[in-house]
Design a protein around this motif. Structure first.
Motif, short mmCIF file in Angstrom:
data_model
loop_
_atom_site.label_atom_id
_atom_site.label_comp_id
_atom_site.label_asym_id
_atom_site.label_seq_id
_atom_site.Cartn_x
_atom_site.Cartn_y
_atom_site.Cartn_z
N LEU A 30 0.73 -1.21 -0.03
CA LEU A 30 0.19 0.00 0.04
C LEU A 30 0.79 1.26 0.03
O LEU A 30 0.27 2.38 0.35
CB LEU A 30 -1.01 0.04 1.20
N GLY A 31 2.03 0.98 -0.19
CA GLY A 31 2.95 2.26 -0.43
C GLY A 31 3.04 3.12 0.90
O GLY A 31 3.26 4.32 0.87
N LEU A 35 4.49 9.38 8.20
CA LEU A 35 5.37 10.55 8.93
C LEU A 35 4.62 10.67 10.30
O LEU A 35 3.55 11.18 10.42
CB LEU A 35 4.74 11.92 8.12
N1 SAM Z 1 -0.59 10.29 5.04
C1 SAM Z 1 0.28 9.35 5.99
C2 SAM Z 1 1.41 9.78 6.39
O1 SAM Z 1 1.73 10.78 5.94
O2 SAM Z 1 2.06 9.23 7.47
C3 SAM Z 1 0.35 8.02 5.05
C4 SAM Z 1 1.18 8.00 3.79
S1 SAM Z 1 1.73 6.62 3.03
C5 SAM Z 1 2.94 7.28 1.98
C6 SAM Z 1 0.37 6.45 1.85
C7 SAM Z 1 -1.02 6.01 2.36
O3 SAM Z 1 -1.92 5.83 1.10
C8 SAM Z 1 -1.16 4.93 3.16
O4 SAM Z 1 -1.84 4.94 4.26
C9 SAM Z 1 -1.86 3.58 2.33
O5 SAM Z 1 -2.71 2.78 3.10
C10 SAM Z 1 -2.61 4.79 1.46
N2 SAM Z 1 -3.26 4.14 0.14
C11 SAM Z 1 -2.60 3.49 -0.65
N3 SAM Z 1 -3.18 3.12 -1.91
C12 SAM Z 1 -4.24 3.99 -1.86
C13 SAM Z 1 -5.33 4.18 -2.67
N4 SAM Z 1 -5.43 3.57 -3.93
N5 SAM Z 1 -6.20 4.70 -2.34
C14 SAM Z 1 -6.34 5.46 -0.95
N6 SAM Z 1 -5.27 5.19 -0.05
C15 SAM Z 1 -4.54 4.37 -0.53
#
Ligand code: SAM
Length: 284
Positions: A30-31, A35
């Motif tokens: 899920l990438g 933060l």
């Molecule tokens: N905003 C948070 C932070 O900065 O700590 C998390 C960022 S993390 C890089 C990316 C977030 O996007 C994860 O929580 C993941 O579950 C969510 N995600 C991944 N694919 C997604 C999608 N297609 N639609 C919505 N959210 C998604």
């Protein structure tokens, strides 16, 4: 006395406590790179607001893709938006969002779904601002989707892997210059707000990240112009070592069009400026 949004956010347990309480281990698929330092999330929002000459998000509809454990979510809510809509695929993070909603009520709307399928343009009213630490595996498709609809948004504040940010901002005649640079630069003014070292994230990725602010240009591209720019740039960069007269040969009368626009047909994809791609689109 009623509490402000910022005061309600202050009352939440720390992000670290939240992550531990939910046993939130990051999922690579899920990438997820979180933060967890509020100094950083608050700084991203402050820099973005400052650049836009905004005091806070008062009266503004905000959208966040992938709130994860909620660091940026808290920073956005602390700046008093009219509403924040979050879209998240991970059920574990949805539970964390529900805890925040219990404090802030209707100021937070939670959508459990895939951001690629969500259309923010028919939700709420303008002004609309998108803010996200993007899931890196779909960062470019999400950006392209929003750029195509840019007339509905006032700004995009987005975190990318640094090499993707470099491609977006790349100048003509550089190795990073490509289709995403052209569409981005024809749609928006793009400013880098900050670079982030891998250690800012949990878990730490291998590479640096960058936060970019996109502000739509006054001149808006039509859907037809966008489709034509995509067609031309896909052909040109699909054979980037070839001269334009070869790579664009499936476009009828291309040699005459290039001549009319004073573009030598011996140039290659990376030699044309975004503006020249737009001129070509306007003439095919
Ligand atoms: N905003 C948070 C932070 O900065 O700590 C998390 C960022 S993390 C890089 C990316 C977030 O996007 C994860 O929580 C993941 O579950 C969510 N995600 C991944 N694919 C997604 C999608 N297609 N639609 C919505 N959210 C998604």
């Amino acid at each position: 006395m009623t509490k402000t949004l910022a005061e309600k956010i202050e009352m939440l347990p720390s992000l670290k406590v939240t992550v531990d309480a939910y046993g939130l281990m990051a999922k690579k698929a899920l990438g997820q790179n979180f933060l967890l330092d509020s100094n950083i999330t608050n700084k991203i929002i402050k820099l973005s607001l400052e650049k836009q000459n905004l005091k806070d998000y008062h009266g503004i509809y905000t959208y966040e893709v992938g709130p994860g454990p909620g660091g940026l979510t808290r920073a956005i809510l602390s700046q008093s938006p009219e509403k924040l809509t979050v879209v998240e695929m991970d059920e574990r993070c949805i539970n964390i969002m529900e805890d925040i909603k219990a404090k802030v009520g209707e100021k937070l709307e939670i959508i459990n779904g895939d951001a690629l399928q969500e259309d923010f343009t028919n939700k709420d009213k303008a002004p609309r601002h998108i803010i996200s630490n993007l899931p890196y595996n779909i960062s470019v498709p999400l950006l392209v989707k929003w750029l195509k609809d840019i007339k509905h948004f006032q700004s995009l504040t987005l975190m990318f892997q640094k090499e993707v940010a470099e491609r977006i901002m790349a100048k003509t005649e550089t190795k990073d210059y490509g289709r995403i640079s052209i569409l981005s630069q024809l749609s928006c003014k793009i400013e880098k707000l900050m670079d982030l070292n891998p250690n800012c994230f949990t878990p730490a990725p291998k590479i640096w990240s960058s936060v970019l602010l996109f502000t739509p240009l006054e001149r808006k591209l039509t859907q037809e112009q966008i489709s034509k720019i995509e067609r031309i740039s896909t052909l040109a960069f699909g054979q980037r070592r070839k001269m334009l007269r070869q790579s664009l040969k499936t476009i009828s009368n291309i040699e005459e069009i290039l001549e009319k626009l004073n573009i030598p047909s011996t140039l290659r994809a990376e030699n044309l400026t975004p503006k020249q791609y737009l001129e070509l689109a306007n003439n095919i």
